[in-house]
Design an enzyme around this catalytic site. Structure first.
Site, PDB file in Angstrom:
ATOM      1  N   CYS A   2      21.333 -30.567 -23.859  1.00 42.61           N
ATOM      2  CA  CYS A   2      21.145 -29.481 -24.818  1.00 42.61           C
ATOM      3  C   CYS A   2      19.838 -29.658 -25.594  1.00 42.61           C
ATOM      4  O   CYS A   2      19.396 -30.784 -25.825  1.00 42.61           O
ATOM      5  CB  CYS A   2      22.285 -29.468 -25.835  1.00 42.61           C
ATOM      6  SG  CYS A   2      23.882 -29.330 -25.066  1.00 42.61           S
ATOM      7  N   ARG A  27      14.387 -29.733 -20.320  1.00 42.93           N
ATOM      8  CA  ARG A  27      15.478 -30.683 -20.513  1.00 42.93           C
ATOM      9  C   ARG A  27      16.688 -30.333 -19.639  1.00 42.93           C
ATOM     10  O   ARG A  27      17.572 -31.155 -19.455  1.00 42.93           O
ATOM     11  CB  ARG A  27      15.923 -30.681 -21.990  1.00 42.93           C
ATOM     12  CG  ARG A  27      14.850 -31.185 -22.926  1.00 42.93           C
ATOM     13  CD  ARG A  27      15.207 -30.868 -24.361  1.00 42.93           C
ATOM     14  NE  ARG A  27      16.331 -31.642 -24.844  1.00 42.93           N
ATOM     15  CZ  ARG A  27      16.245 -32.796 -25.482  1.00 42.93           C
ATOM     16  NH1 ARG A  27      15.062 -33.315 -25.702  1.00 42.93           N
ATOM     17  NH2 ARG A  27      17.313 -33.430 -25.896  1.00 42.93           N
ATOM     18  N   TRP A  74      23.661 -27.332 -22.096  1.00 40.62           N
ATOM     19  CA  TRP A  74      23.887 -27.988 -20.806  1.00 40.62           C
ATOM     20  C   TRP A  74      25.374 -28.325 -20.823  1.00 40.62           C
ATOM     21  O   TRP A  74      25.800 -29.233 -21.533  1.00 40.62           O
ATOM     22  CB  TRP A  74      23.019 -29.243 -20.724  1.00 40.62           C
ATOM     23  CG  TRP A  74      22.918 -29.872 -19.388  1.00 40.62           C
ATOM     24  CD1 TRP A  74      22.055 -29.549 -18.371  1.00 40.62           C
ATOM     25  CD2 TRP A  74      23.664 -31.011 -18.911  1.00 40.62           C
ATOM     26  NE1 TRP A  74      22.234 -30.387 -17.314  1.00 40.62           N
ATOM     27  CE2 TRP A  74      23.207 -31.292 -17.606  1.00 40.62           C
ATOM     28  CE3 TRP A  74      24.667 -31.803 -19.446  1.00 40.62           C
ATOM     29  CZ2 TRP A  74      23.722 -32.334 -16.845  1.00 40.62           C
ATOM     30  CZ3 TRP A  74      25.182 -32.831 -18.691  1.00 40.62           C
ATOM     31  CH2 TRP A  74      24.712 -33.086 -17.402  1.00 40.62           C
ATOM     32  N   ASN A 100      23.925 -30.683 -30.423  1.00 41.32           N
ATOM     33  CA  ASN A 100      23.597 -31.474 -29.232  1.00 41.32           C
ATOM     34  C   ASN A 100      24.412 -32.752 -29.341  1.00 41.32           C
ATOM     35  O   ASN A 100      24.369 -33.428 -30.363  1.00 41.32           O
ATOM     36  CB  ASN A 100      22.086 -31.784 -29.238  1.00 41.32           C
ATOM     37  CG  ASN A 100      21.680 -32.689 -28.089  1.00 41.32           C
ATOM     38  OD1 ASN A 100      22.498 -33.041 -27.239  1.00 41.32           O
ATOM     39  ND2 ASN A 100      20.414 -33.063 -28.058  1.00 41.32           N
ATOM     40  N   GLY A 101      25.188 -33.074 -28.297  1.00 35.59           N
ATOM     41  CA  GLY A 101      26.007 -34.282 -28.320  1.00 35.59           C
ATOM     42  C   GLY A 101      27.409 -33.966 -27.822  1.00 35.59           C
ATOM     43  O   GLY A 101      27.636 -32.895 -27.236  1.00 35.59           O
ATOM     44  N   GLU A 487      12.315 -46.634  -6.537  1.00 41.75           N
ATOM     45  CA  GLU A 487      11.746 -45.575  -7.368  1.00 41.75           C
ATOM     46  C   GLU A 487      11.324 -44.373  -6.509  1.00 41.75           C
ATOM     47  O   GLU A 487      11.562 -43.216  -6.868  1.00 41.75           O
ATOM     48  CB  GLU A 487      10.567 -46.130  -8.184  1.00 41.75           C
ATOM     49  CG  GLU A 487       9.790 -45.132  -9.006  1.00 41.75           C
ATOM     50  CD  GLU A 487      10.626 -44.326  -9.996  1.00 41.75           C
ATOM     51  OE1 GLU A 487      11.795 -44.647 -10.236  1.00 41.75           O
ATOM     52  OE2 GLU A 487      10.089 -43.326 -10.506  1.00 41.75           O
ATOM     53  N   LYS A 491      12.866 -40.604  -6.880  1.00 40.27           N
ATOM     54  CA  LYS A 491      11.997 -39.448  -7.123  1.00 40.27           C
ATOM     55  C   LYS A 491      12.277 -38.367  -6.095  1.00 40.27           C
ATOM     56  O   LYS A 491      12.406 -37.194  -6.410  1.00 40.27           O
ATOM     57  CB  LYS A 491      10.536 -39.919  -7.017  1.00 40.27           C
ATOM     58  CG  LYS A 491       9.574 -39.297  -7.938  1.00 40.27           C
ATOM     59  CD  LYS A 491       9.505 -39.918  -9.317  1.00 40.27           C
ATOM     60  CE  LYS A 491      10.791 -40.030 -10.008  1.00 40.27           C
ATOM     61  NZ  LYS A 491      10.778 -40.804 -11.201  1.00 40.27           N
ATOM     62  N   GLU A 494      15.737 -36.662  -6.584  1.00 34.85           N
ATOM     63  CA  GLU A 494      15.766 -35.848  -7.808  1.00 34.85           C
ATOM     64  C   GLU A 494      15.201 -34.447  -7.615  1.00 34.85           C
ATOM     65  O   GLU A 494      15.778 -33.485  -8.072  1.00 34.85           O
ATOM     66  CB  GLU A 494      14.865 -36.502  -8.864  1.00 34.85           C
ATOM     67  CG  GLU A 494      15.526 -37.419  -9.820  1.00 34.85           C
ATOM     68  CD  GLU A 494      14.560 -37.853 -10.907  1.00 34.85           C
ATOM     69  OE1 GLU A 494      13.502 -38.433 -10.582  1.00 34.85           O
ATOM     70  OE2 GLU A 494      14.854 -37.626 -12.079  1.00 34.85           O
ATOM     71  N   HIS A 510      22.027 -55.859   8.171  1.00 34.45           N
ATOM     72  CA  HIS A 510      23.381 -56.086   7.666  1.00 34.45           C
ATOM     73  C   HIS A 510      24.148 -54.777   7.495  1.00 34.45           C
ATOM     74  O   HIS A 510      25.139 -54.741   6.779  1.00 34.45           O
ATOM     75  CB  HIS A 510      23.317 -56.873   6.357  1.00 34.45           C
ATOM     76  CG  HIS A 510      22.644 -58.207   6.532  1.00 34.45           C
ATOM     77  ND1 HIS A 510      23.274 -59.284   7.105  1.00 34.45           N
ATOM     78  CD2 HIS A 510      21.369 -58.592   6.282  1.00 34.45           C
ATOM     79  CE1 HIS A 510      22.424 -60.298   7.166  1.00 34.45           C
ATOM     80  NE2 HIS A 510      21.257 -59.903   6.677  1.00 34.45           N
ATOM     81  N   LYS A 607      16.036 -34.056 -18.943  1.00 36.60           N
ATOM     82  CA  LYS A 607      14.984 -35.025 -19.247  1.00 36.60           C
ATOM     83  C   LYS A 607      15.517 -36.159 -20.132  1.00 36.60           C
ATOM     84  O   LYS A 607      15.243 -37.315 -19.881  1.00 36.60           O
ATOM     85  CB  LYS A 607      13.812 -34.315 -19.938  1.00 36.60           C
ATOM     86  CG  LYS A 607      12.642 -35.212 -20.248  1.00 36.60           C
ATOM     87  CD  LYS A 607      11.964 -35.696 -18.985  1.00 36.60           C
ATOM     88  CE  LYS A 607      10.775 -36.584 -19.237  1.00 36.60           C
ATOM     89  NZ  LYS A 607      10.394 -37.339 -18.029  1.00 36.60           N
TER      90      LYS A 607
HETATM   91  O1  M6R Z   1      14.267 -41.515 -21.320  1.00 37.29           O
HETATM   92  P1  M6R Z   1      14.708 -42.666 -20.460  1.00 37.29           P
HETATM   93  O2  M6R Z   1      13.571 -43.441 -19.909  1.00 37.29           O
HETATM   94  O3  M6R Z   1      15.703 -43.553 -21.133  1.00 37.29           O
HETATM   95  O4  M6R Z   1      15.446 -41.989 -19.228  1.00 37.29           O
HETATM   96  C1  M6R Z   1      16.084 -42.774 -18.261  1.00 37.29           C
HETATM   97  C2  M6R Z   1      16.416 -41.967 -17.040  1.00 37.29           C
HETATM   98  O5  M6R Z   1      17.278 -40.901 -17.380  1.00 37.29           O
HETATM   99  C3  M6R Z   1      15.173 -41.381 -16.379  1.00 37.29           C
HETATM  100  O6  M6R Z   1      14.260 -42.364 -16.039  1.00 37.29           O
HETATM  101  C4  M6R Z   1      15.561 -40.582 -15.098  1.00 37.29           C
HETATM  102  O7  M6R Z   1      16.020 -41.451 -14.117  1.00 37.29           O
HETATM  103  C5  M6R Z   1      14.352 -39.773 -14.646  1.00 37.29           C
HETATM  104  N1  M6R Z   1      14.708 -38.419 -14.461  1.00 37.29           N
HETATM  105  C6  M6R Z   1      13.734 -40.301 -13.422  1.00 37.29           C
HETATM  106  O8  M6R Z   1      12.699 -39.516 -12.938  1.00 37.29           O
END
Ligand code: M6R
Length: 612
Positions: A2, A27, A74, A100-101, A487, A491, A494, A510, A607
């Protein structure tokens, strides 16, 4: 997650609120709404769908109020729908709230309110809040100017969970009240206005002066002033901080997407992270960090705790700290760490990495570590974020605002900051001075090398065009290259929605090698000279089984039969993730573009993950 926006000043609030909501779109959200105070009371407009649709609804209404709150939702409790979207209003229409929360005890509170005659139109946890405020307001026999604040504080004292709230009330038609607990909220000020938001970039074009609220602090905002109160409603003095981010840094500046812009910003963001912390002679100075030799020698362990991409930066950090400082270091996912009763005490240093500084699990893990007596160090990109206010020490990445959901420049800045931290520890411990000197030189060379790494863009784009329709893509690596493989795979999934896994290359035999069949795509990262031969053998094994391969290396591999190869500038393998991740970021980006997806706002993702 949110997003919250608010405005109180002399201008018409609705265009400012819509502008703020648009900037918070990254976000992730499913519905949006605003409430303003008009001559006849509070007016709420909301709908399921995009902010642009809300804007169209607004065009047909005469909404002229100069005080307003707004929200992108959200969905957590109750499906995405107009009724469930915020703002929510109490039965008597005297209090409007955006939240938000998550309110964990809302069932209990809803039952209580139902028994007291209140009715509900939504399935949300939030709708109980304005009604609970009304409940306390109507029970209060005093009629002074703090009556609304008292009612809000009594309601907040009942709430379990997390909340950032903006509240409008017909009883205080020229004010707005804000409060937070474990959810982000910032107040931007000018001489005649207050802007409220979940994060700084959304209102950066209006002001650079921000008040930061701690948990259970209340702000009563008026046009030209802001008063603050603690949990017991005692007035507190709060200074604002100046955030020196450039407003244009939160714009696309000619790039198609924020993600691409942020990938290309990495030479600059790495320069900012290094700042004046490192000198070419190997000396290192980190502002506000004063850990001494005795303390570092006393440590039995360092933990690095984070989520997602930040956790991957932590994996690189572990290798660096163990290699350069000889301190045993473990990396844990914050959502696991917080519930597994980790063995930590005053001889443990726990480092938390979080771009946003607002990730709920990371904050909870930090609070747990403190309660067990450990010293805590936060690495964050956002000045004044929650995590930085909880930790004993904070070091900022200074990567500038990162808007795209998929983290790119924050990751490389986190990796480099971990290297700088390892150098700082080694210098304090007076060990490994030659290694430190050489590593320092390599770090200082990185910005130019990143520029070179970005020149591979055409080769990557072409490879992405060939494979964007694949169902599965695998990543392989060993040691620090395995961390980068993780990583790269994150990416890709996502923003392309392609199924992808990263494997430690030595694990292939394995089990995972059973997945390799004709024409499957395998991307291998090999930058560590010591592990090169081993990884090459693993890649040969997948080629034999029909895989098409892309190899990313900074070594001379001689004759080979890989389908594609990207050669990067050479650097110390400890910091090689900063270079080897770049083709992987570009690869994920171009696959997503090729598929016509929304790169910056991938489905189901947010985000800042401010709820667990
Ligand atoms: O704001 P933060 O670094 O704590 O966020 C952690 C993860 O939510 C964040 O890195 C997420 O995995 C990203 N969307 C990756 O691209």
């Amino acid at each position: 997650m949110c997003g919250i926006v608010g405005y109180i000043g002399n201008k018409k609030a609705s265009p400012i609120l819509i502008n703020g909501l648009t900037r918070l779109e990254y976000r992730g959200y499913d519905s949006a709404g605003i409430a303003t105070i008009e001559k006849n009371g509070i007016v709420v407009l909301k709908n399921k769908g995009r902010v642009s649709e809300l804007e169209k609804i607004l065009d047909g209404e005469s909404i002229n109020g100069t005080i307003g709150i707004a929200h992108t939702r959200w969905a957590t409790h109750g499906k995405p729908s107009t009724e469930n979207s915020h703002p929510h209003i109490d039965n008597k229409k005297n209090f409007a709230v955006v939240h938000n929360g998550i309110i964990e005890n809302y069932h209990e509170l809803k039952d209580f309110l139902l028994k007291n005659g209140y009715t509900f139109y939504s399935q949300t946890d939030t709708e109980i809040i304005p009604n609970l405020i009304d409940y306390y307001y109507s029970k209060d026999v005093l009629n002074d100017d703090k009556k609304v604040l008292r009612a809000i504080a009594s309601a907040c004292a009942e709430l379990k969970g997390s909340f950032a709230l903006e509240i409008l009330s017909t009883y205080l038609p020229d004010k707005m009240i804000v409060v937070r607990k474990d959810s982000p909220l910032v107040i931007g000020r000018t001489n005649s206005e207050n802007y409220i938001s979940s994060d700084i970039p959304a209102i950066l074009s209006y002001t650079k002066d921000f008040y930061l609220l701690n948990d259970y602090e209340y702000g009563i905002l008026s046009k030209g002033s802001a008063e603050f109160f603690d949990q017991n409603l005692k007035p507190i003095k709060k200074d604002f901080v100046n955030i020196d981010w450039n407003a244009s840094a939160a714009e696309k500046e000619g790039f198609d997407d924020f993600m691409l812009k942020e990938i290309y910003e990495q030479p600059k963001s790495i320069r900012e992270t290094i700042g004046s912390r490192l000198s070419s002679d190997g000396s290192c100075n980190i502002e506000d960090l004063n850990l001494n030799k005795e303390y570092l020698q006393s440590l039995n362990k360092i933990y690095i705790v984070a989520c997602g991409t930040a956790m991957h930066a932590g994996l690189a950090g572990k290798t660096m700290i163990e290699k350069i400082c000889n301190i045993p270091t473990e990396v844990d996912i914050a959502s696991e760490f917080r519930y597994r009763d980790p063995i930590i005490d005053e001889k443990t240093l726990v480092i938390f990495i979080s771009q946003s500084g607002e990730t709920a699990d990371t904050i909870a893990a930090l609070k747990l570590s403190k309660s067990k007596g450990a010293k805590t160090l936060a690495i964050s990109n956002v000045i004044g974020s929650s995590i930085t206010r909880e930790a004993d020490y904070t070091v900022y990445t200074h990567a500038g605002p990162e808007i795209a959901v998929a983290s790119t420049k924050a990751y490389t800045s986190q990796v480099i900051l971990m290297a700088i931290l390892a150098i700082y520890f080694a210098n304090t411990l007076q060990i490994n001075s030659d290694l430190v000197k050489n590593l320092t030189k390599d770090i200082l060379n990185l910005p130019l090398q990143i520029e070179d790494a970005l020149k591979n863009v055409d080769a990557i784009r072409n490879f992405a065009k060939r494979v964007y329709n694949e169902k599965d893509i695998f990543f392989l690596g060993r040691g620090i290259d395995y961390n980068v493989a993780l990583e790269g795979s994150l990416k890709l999934k996502e923003i392309s929605y392609i199924h992808s896994e990263a494997y430690a290359a030595g694990e292939l035999k394995h089990g995972p090698i059973a997945l390799i069949e004709n024409d499957v795509t395998v991307i291998a990262i090999m930058t560590d000279p010591i592990l090169l031969e081993k990884t090459i053998s693993n890649v040969q094994e997948v080629i034999t089984r029909g895989a098409k391969t892309l190899v990313i290396t900074n070594q001379n591999l001689g004759d080979h039969d890989f389908d594609n190869m990207i050669t990067l500038p050479n650097t110390n393998s400890l910091i090689s993730p900063v270079l080897s991740v770049i083709p992987l970021q570009l690869f994920a980006y171009y696959i997503s573009k090729q598929k016509g997806l929304d790169v910056d706002k991938p489905r189901n993702l947010a985000k800042s993950v401010t709820v667990e």
